[in-house]
Design an enzyme around this catalytic site. Structure first.
Site, PDB file in Angstrom:
ATOM      1  N   SER A  24     -13.264 -47.408   5.031  1.00 56.06           N
ATOM      2  CA  SER A  24     -11.990 -47.128   4.347  1.00 56.06           C
ATOM      3  C   SER A  24     -10.988 -46.673   5.396  1.00 56.06           C
ATOM      4  O   SER A  24     -11.353 -46.360   6.527  1.00 56.06           O
ATOM      5  CB  SER A  24     -12.170 -46.013   3.321  1.00 56.06           C
ATOM      6  N   ASP A  25      -9.723 -46.591   5.030  1.00 53.76           N
ATOM      7  CA  ASP A  25      -8.789 -45.908   5.914  1.00 53.76           C
ATOM      8  C   ASP A  25      -8.888 -44.401   5.631  1.00 53.76           C
ATOM      9  O   ASP A  25      -9.570 -43.958   4.703  1.00 53.76           O
ATOM     10  CB  ASP A  25      -7.359 -46.453   5.740  1.00 53.76           C
ATOM     11  N   TRP A  26      -8.188 -43.641   6.430  1.00 54.28           N
ATOM     12  CA  TRP A  26      -8.268 -42.174   6.438  1.00 54.28           C
ATOM     13  C   TRP A  26      -7.989 -41.596   5.036  1.00 54.28           C
ATOM     14  O   TRP A  26      -6.895 -41.770   4.499  1.00 54.28           O
ATOM     15  CB  TRP A  26      -7.244 -41.659   7.456  1.00 54.28           C
TER      16      TRP A  26
END
Ligand code: NOJ
Length: 777
Positions: free
Chosen positions: A304-306
């Site tokens: 996932s992104d942050w």
């Protein structure tokens, strides 16, 4: 078309038909994306004996720990969170990976805790955003894209990998391959520009460079293609916003680089923060499991992104963290970057729905398999040799490569009366503009371990290259983000006292990048005012535009005698610019995106559909244009000048076994060595749906001595003319295709056509396929 290609195409069409409950024509754009359903691909059954054993031995808690990626520090404060408590979490098997960590020695100590003190001895995966260099910083990606240099892209990624791997890292969050046609979006600086063909080639070169031939070699790293799938199309150009785009745009424009990266064997992908037609990419099972894995055969893992899994609640598609955990895991997101939703809440989701256990095993299996591919189980410490680290970082040959790519990234947009190159002769130059001495800006957005002290500024580069005969004065004038104009009188005085001016204006590093969207892409006010004052002196002015995005600069373009886009060039910015200004090398960069005349023209591409009333210069006619500006871009996609001229011959079109050979002879008709970027475009003039008026399908950067001729032959296949039908289903229509070869999208020098006799169905996006090029001297 070969029989093998037909067979594969046919089988993929059947797969595709199985994915959709209705035929493509029953399946309007948006509906298919918005379904967001997972096709629940089976967990690969072919795990290695080690991975199979681990999966059978690990508890659910230990498995969930593998999916957790923790921040080892803030991006500029690496390793700072590796406290004794954090090491206990590693001992307990609560972490699978760290980002924002680095250093051969500290990371060896951390790895030893995981390998030698945790129950299963599973090594950690260390990651960082090594986007355009680790310690040796190369030009920002949009600048690199302007080099149109596949070997250069690959070399930059290879050197970045060698440095990062020597510093204990296994994994980079790069390449960023988001296509963007909207320069308001600050992250346009991080990608390859506006075109899916150019973007696909850049994606492939970078994946090859980072990952090399052997991921376990110890000097290669895992790449991440990001941000899947249409992060570069946010509404209004505002970062993180909805991409409200058609199914066709998604598949024809934004996804091809991800397909190309998949074919190149990229090991991981990162989902985008934003949603496409209301489905957040972090929960889009249709895209991840359906398109990416089932249709394209991607066998890497997804991060996932942050904090993006937790942000599924902000999107309004999950009510609780437990819901978010279930949604993301079901969609196929294997690793949770920093939100800790998996590590804290996935167990509850599994308890509520034991069917998630299969998805958990699938994700853990993937991560373990890639740790194994990196050699981490067998040789976990080969990334931790401090002597190698000392020798690799900023090695002299790395600087040479950085300078070379920086030179190749500079674009000469205008050169009236051969203002450039500057002669190294007695006389004086005033270098004006604070950006000339701003070393930090040359590192751009994402600078990994790059340091301003490593950078040779533009000013120092010019001074050095000017040589002893010339007097070089400097006045800062004004900084981009300041309204302090008190330096203006000195700048004017310096200009007036000199024979010529090099005016360095534009954006600093913090005006583009993540969350750095701008509603107005004009020059910052201080820079415009500085430019006006210097033009008013009447001195010959060469403008050097420092920028992470196309800027709308009509006044500057008109007033400047010469105009170079230098972007942000990395550690060797100064020498590269100096060598271009004084003619040691001829510029040959080409724009990877249109420069518009005004912000109101964006999003903007050279590759639009013609429409029923194509734009016409005559304002008396009602056509597809603005009343208040010309129909052309200020500078078009593919544009860039050299210090020489090139003549193109007629196009020769030949049928081959696989398709068509389209060739031209290009001759350097000037009196000095220079590079030309020969570009192949196509147009499908009549099809079942409207097609762009021009589309890039190939390019080659060639170096020619004065008077030298070369034949450049592009090999185009029918599959490269295909039109999107449905995921995994691309239709080649029978009929005429116009082919064009030229020096830019607006400077076509040779035309021809090909006839596709038989309609065909393929499985790959047309722009993700490579056009092979022969250069015959
Ligand atoms: C957020 C950015 O969107 C992404 O590109 C980056 O890789 C992560 N942060 C990690 O730093």
């Amino acid at each position: 078309m070969s029989a093998a290609w037909m067979t594969r195409a046919a089988s993929l069409v059947m797969v595709s038909a199985g994915l959709w409950a209705c035929s493509p024509s029953d399946n309007p754009a948006g509906q298919t994306i918005a379904e967001g359903q997972s096709s629940a691909s089976e967990a690969p059954s072919a795990w290695s004996p080690r991975v199979t054993r681990l999966l059978s031995e690990m508890s659910v808690e230990a498995k969930i720990g593998q999916l957790h990626q923790a921040a080892g520090g803030r991006s500029r404060n690496l390793n700072s969170r590796l406290t004794p408590e954090e090491l206990d979490r590693v001992r307990e098997g609560g972490v699978g990976s760290y980002l924002h960590v680095a250093g051969a020695e500290p990371l060896e100590a951390l790895q030893r805790v995981a390998v030698e003190e945790s129950e299963h001895g599973i090594p950690l995966l260390f990651a960082m955003d090594v986007v355009h260099g680790y310690r040796t910083i190369f030009p920002v990606p949009i600048a690199m894209a302007a080099s149109w240099d596949e070997a250069g892209w690959e070399e930059a990624a290879r050197i970045s990998a060698e440095e990062a791997a020597a510093s204990g890292l296994h994994w980079t969050f790069a390449p960023m391959i988001d296509i963007s046609r909207d320069p308001r979006w600050g992250r346009i600086v991080e990608g390859g520009g506006s075109d899916p063909y150019l973007g696909s080639r850049m994606a492939v070169a970078q994946v090859n460079g980072y990952q090399g031939a052997d991921l376990a070699a110890g000097d290669t790293i895992l790449a991440t293609a990001k941000h899947f799938g249409a992060y570069g199309a946010p509404t209004g150009g505002r970062d993180y916003g909805t991409a409200d785009i058609s199914e066709r745009s998604l598949h024809e424009i934004y996804l091809p680089p991800f397909h190309a990266a998949t074919q190149a064997g990229v090991g991981s992908m990162m989902t985008a923060f934003n949603d496409i037609a209301s489905v957040p990419s972090t929960a889009n099972g249709h895209l991840i499991e359906g398109v990416l894995r089932d249709e394209w055969g991607f066998d890497g893992f997804i991060v996932s992104d942050w904090n993006a899994i937790a942000e599924l609640m902000n999107h309004g598609v999950a009510e609780t963290r437990t819901d978010a955990a279930a949604l993301a895991l079901e969609a196929g997101v294997d690793m949770d970057m920093t939100s800790a939703v998996y590590v804290q809440d996935l167990a509850a989701a599994i308890e509520a729905d034991p069917a998630l256990l299969a998805a958990l095993d699938r994700s853990v299996g993937r991560l373990l398999a890639w740790k194994e591919a990196l050699g981490l189980f067998d040789t976990p410490y080969i990334y931790h040799d401090t002597d190698r680290e000392a020798a690799e970082l900023l090695a002299p040959d790395h600087r040479v490569a950085a300078r070379r790519l920086a030179e190749r990234s500079i674009v000469l947009l205008k050169n009236d009366n051969n203002t450039l190159p500057l002669a190294r002769e007695a006389g004086s130059i005033a270098v004006i503009g604070q950006l000339a001495e701003d070393a930090s800006t040359q590192l751009g957005s994402w600078r990994a371990q790059g340091r301003p002290d490593d950078v040779v500024s533009l000013l120092d580069g010019i001074r050095h290259e000017a040589g002893d005969a010339m007097a070089v004065s400097y006045a800062a004038g004004a900084a981009p983000r300041s309204d302090d104009m008190s330096g203006l009188p000195d700048a004017i005085a310096a200009a007036e006292a000199a024979d010529r001016v090099v005016l360095v204006i534009g954006e600093d590093y913090d005006l583009s990048g993540e969350a750095r969207s701008r509603s107005d892409i004009a020059l910052p006010p201080s820079q415009q005012a500085l430019a006006e004052a210097i033009f008013a002196t009447g001195k010959p002015v060469t403008v050097v535009l420092v920028s992470g995005r196309p800027l709308a600069i009509p006044r500057v373009a008109e007033e400047a005698d010469a105009l170079l886009v230098s972007w942000m060039l990395g550690v060797e910015a100064g020498p590269a610019l100096g060598r271009i200004l004084f003619g040691d090398v001829s510029p040959a960069g080409r724009l990877p995106v249109n420069f518009p005349r005004a912000t109101g023209a964006v999003p903007f591409t050279y590759s639009e559909n013609p429409g029923g009333r194509p734009a016409h210069p005559d304002l008396e006619r009602d056509t597809n244009r603005y009343m208040d500006q010309p129909i052309t871009p200020l500078f078009p996609f593919g544009h860039g000048l050299a210090y020489s001229q090139f003549e193109y011959g007629e196009m020769e079109v030949r049928e081959t076994q696989t398709g068509y050979r389209l060739s031209v002879t290009v001759r350097n008709s000037g009196d000095r060595e220079a590079d030309e970027v020969v570009q192949l475009y196509m147009r499908d003039p009549v099809a079942r749906v409207a097609r762009p008026r021009i589309e890039l399908r190939g390019f080659e950067r060639v170096t020619l001595a004065p008077g030298e001729s070369v034949e450049v032959a592009f090999h185009l296949t029918p599959a490269q003319t295909a039109i999107f039908q449905a995921p995994g289903r691309w239709q080649v229509e029978a009929g005429r295709i116009e082919v064009m070869i030229g020096a830019s999208s607006a400077d076509i020098r040779a035309r021809g056509e090909i006839q596709i006799v038989e309609a065909q169905t393929g499985s790959a996006p047309a722009t993700a396929l490579e056009t092979r090029v022969e250069v015959i001297r």
